[in-house]
Design a protein around this motif. Structure first.
Motif, PDB file in Angstrom:
ATOM      1  N   TRP A   1       0.816  -1.227   0.000  1.00  0.00           N
ATOM      2  CA  TRP A   1       0.000   0.000   0.000  1.00  0.00           C
ATOM      3  C   TRP A   1       0.842   1.266   0.000  1.00  0.00           C
ATOM      4  CZ3 TRP A   1      -4.691  -0.477  -1.556  1.00  0.00           C
ATOM      5  CH2 TRP A   1      -5.398  -1.650  -1.309  1.00  0.00           C
ATOM      6  N   ASP A   2       2.078   1.193   0.433  1.00  0.00           N
ATOM      7  CA  ASP A   2       2.928   2.378   0.477  1.00  0.00           C
ATOM      8  C   ASP A   2       3.227   2.934  -0.917  1.00  0.00           C
ATOM      9  OD1 ASP A   2       4.384  -0.023   0.150  1.00  0.00           O
ATOM     10  OD2 ASP A   2       6.241   0.943   0.806  1.00  0.00           O
ATOM     11  N   GLN A   3       3.022   2.130  -1.950  1.00  0.00           N
ATOM     12  CA  GLN A   3       3.257   2.597  -3.316  1.00  0.00           C
ATOM     13  C   GLN A   3       2.175   3.575  -3.782  1.00  0.00           C
ATOM     14  OE1 GLN A   3       6.185   1.628  -4.764  1.00  0.00           O
ATOM     15  NE2 GLN A   3       6.485   0.635  -2.793  1.00  0.00           N
ATOM     16  N   LYS A   4       1.040   3.605  -3.068  1.00  0.00           N
ATOM     17  CA  LYS A   4      -0.103   4.417  -3.491  1.00  0.00           C
ATOM     18  C   LYS A   4      -0.401   5.566  -2.542  1.00  0.00           C
ATOM     19  CE  LYS A   4      -2.420   0.448  -5.439  1.00  0.00           C
ATOM     20  NZ  LYS A   4      -3.648   0.134  -6.084  1.00  0.00           N
ATOM     21  N   ILE A   5       0.461   5.821  -1.581  1.00  0.00           N
ATOM     22  CA  ILE A   5       0.073   6.729  -0.514  1.00  0.00           C
ATOM     23  C   ILE A   5       1.056   7.884  -0.346  1.00  0.00           C
ATOM     24  CG2 ILE A   5       1.222   5.639   1.446  1.00  0.00           C
ATOM     25  CD1 ILE A   5      -1.562   5.654   2.791  1.00  0.00           C
ATOM     26  N   LYS A   6       0.512   9.079  -0.167  1.00  0.00           N
ATOM     27  CA  LYS A   6       1.310  10.262   0.136  1.00  0.00           C
ATOM     28  C   LYS A   6       1.219  10.504   1.632  1.00  0.00           C
ATOM     29  CE  LYS A   6       1.137  12.958  -4.087  1.00  0.00           C
ATOM     30  NZ  LYS A   6       0.837  14.302  -4.627  1.00  0.00           N
ATOM     31  N   ILE A   7       2.274  11.102   2.168  1.00  0.00           N
ATOM     32  CA  ILE A   7       2.330  11.355   3.607  1.00  0.00           C
ATOM     33  C   ILE A   7       2.511  12.850   3.847  1.00  0.00           C
ATOM     34  CG2 ILE A   7       3.623  10.880   5.720  1.00  0.00           C
ATOM     35  CD1 ILE A   7       4.508   8.229   4.284  1.00  0.00           C
ATOM     36  N   TYR A   8       1.715  13.362   4.772  1.00  0.00           N
ATOM     37  CA  TYR A   8       1.781  14.773   5.153  1.00  0.00           C
ATOM     38  C   TYR A   8       1.931  14.860   6.663  1.00  0.00           C
ATOM     39  CZ  TYR A   8      -0.116  15.341   0.480  1.00  0.00           C
ATOM     40  OH  TYR A   8      -0.317  15.280  -0.879  1.00  0.00           O
ATOM     41  N   PHE A   9       2.702  15.841   7.106  1.00  0.00           N
ATOM     42  CA  PHE A   9       2.956  16.035   8.531  1.00  0.00           C
ATOM     43  C   PHE A   9       2.318  17.338   8.989  1.00  0.00           C
ATOM     44  CE2 PHE A   9       6.359  13.453   6.783  1.00  0.00           C
ATOM     45  CZ  PHE A   9       6.307  12.348   7.630  1.00  0.00           C
ATOM     46  N   THR A  10       1.318  17.216   9.836  1.00  0.00           N
ATOM     47  CA  THR A  10       0.579  18.378  10.331  1.00  0.00           C
ATOM     48  C   THR A  10       1.519  19.418  10.926  1.00  0.00           C
ATOM     49  OG1 THR A  10      -1.325  16.969  10.824  1.00  0.00           O
ATOM     50  CG2 THR A  10      -1.261  19.117  11.899  1.00  0.00           C
ATOM     51  N   ASP A  11       2.401  18.988  11.818  1.00  0.00           N
ATOM     52  CA  ASP A  11       3.280  19.929  12.519  1.00  0.00           C
ATOM     53  C   ASP A  11       4.188  20.689  11.550  1.00  0.00           C
ATOM     54  OD1 ASP A  11       2.052  18.515  14.564  1.00  0.00           O
ATOM     55  OD2 ASP A  11       3.839  18.484  15.814  1.00  0.00           O
ATOM     56  N   GLU A  12       4.652  20.014  10.533  1.00  0.00           N
ATOM     57  CA  GLU A  12       5.514  20.653   9.538  1.00  0.00           C
ATOM     58  C   GLU A  12       4.743  21.717   8.759  1.00  0.00           C
ATOM     59  OE1 GLU A  12       7.375  19.242   5.351  1.00  0.00           O
ATOM     60  OE2 GLU A  12       7.898  17.981   7.064  1.00  0.00           O
ATOM     61  N   LEU A  13       3.524  21.393   8.352  1.00  0.00           N
ATOM     62  CA  LEU A  13       2.709  22.358   7.601  1.00  0.00           C
ATOM     63  C   LEU A  13       2.311  23.541   8.475  1.00  0.00           C
ATOM     64  CD1 LEU A  13       0.541  19.797   5.624  1.00  0.00           C
ATOM     65  CD2 LEU A  13       2.294  21.312   4.674  1.00  0.00           C
ATOM     66  N   VAL A  14       1.904  23.279   9.697  1.00  0.00           N
ATOM     67  CA  VAL A  14       1.506  24.356  10.606  1.00  0.00           C
ATOM     68  C   VAL A  14       2.702  25.253  10.916  1.00  0.00           C
ATOM     69  CG1 VAL A  14       0.708  24.845  12.962  1.00  0.00           C
ATOM     70  CG2 VAL A  14      -0.460  23.122  11.582  1.00  0.00           C
TER      71      VAL A  14
END
Length: 179
Positions: A141-154
């Motif tokens: 499943w990791d081939q189809k998934i993007k990861i976002y980090f809340t703390d980094e964006l905030v």
């Protein structure tokens, strides 16, 4: 977690990490084990099992506030173990893979079969969260998934949901957050 049933008005499903993708306990207990082994090696005393058990019991009693300090006091450890413990949490190479909940895998399948997209949106220290993610047995499943980090964006003064919606070309109302 229960299996996600795709909704007609949602196009993107964002998943948190701990206790959504896998049991947080599985990560934490391995960290306690590794910390106990580290202390045993450093102190040259056979205390790894006792430290691991002490930390595990407090975790399972939902008594983790001041856990490291309580462990230091219980076993007479110096303050320099704080930095080692924090580094271990963020960078440890776990002895065992973290396994996705079956409901999570079923949800991924249901979303894929329905033509929906999914990604990870996780709060907390990005280095620590990334370490958890790299130890998950993704079963492809990791081939189809993007990861976002809340703390980094905030930290960058970016609203996570607006940013992710824009990346996927969606309205924010088309996003479902599972945490």
């Amino acid at each position: 977690m229960k299996i996600i049933t795709p909704a007609a008005d949602k196009q993107l499903y964002l998943f948190e990490v701990d206790d959504v993708l896998y049991p947080k306990r599985d990560y934490v207990l391995q960290i306690y084990y590794l910390f106990g082994q580290f202390v045993e090696f450093t102190e040259s005393k056979p205390i790894a099992a006792a430290i691991t058990q002490f930390m595990k019991e407090r975790f399972e009693a939902d008594n983790t506030t001041g856990l490291l300090q309580a462990t230091q006091k219980e076993f007479g450890l110096l303050d320099n173990y704080v930095e080692n413990f924090e580094r271990l949490q963020a960078n440890a190479h776990l002895p065992l893979k973290l396994l996705l909940f079956e409901e999570t895998k079923e949800s991924f399948r249901a979303l894929t079969d329905s033509g929906k997209q999914f990604a990870i949106l996780t709060a907390g220290n990005p280095v620590l969260q990334l370490n958890k993610l790299k130890h998950i047995d993704w079963a492809g499943w990791d081939q189809k998934i993007k990861i976002y980090f809340t703390d980094e964006l905030v930290f960058r003064k970016i609203d996570p949901f607006s940013y992710i919606a824009n990346e996927f070309g969606l309205d924010a109302a088309a996003i479902q957050y599972i945490r």
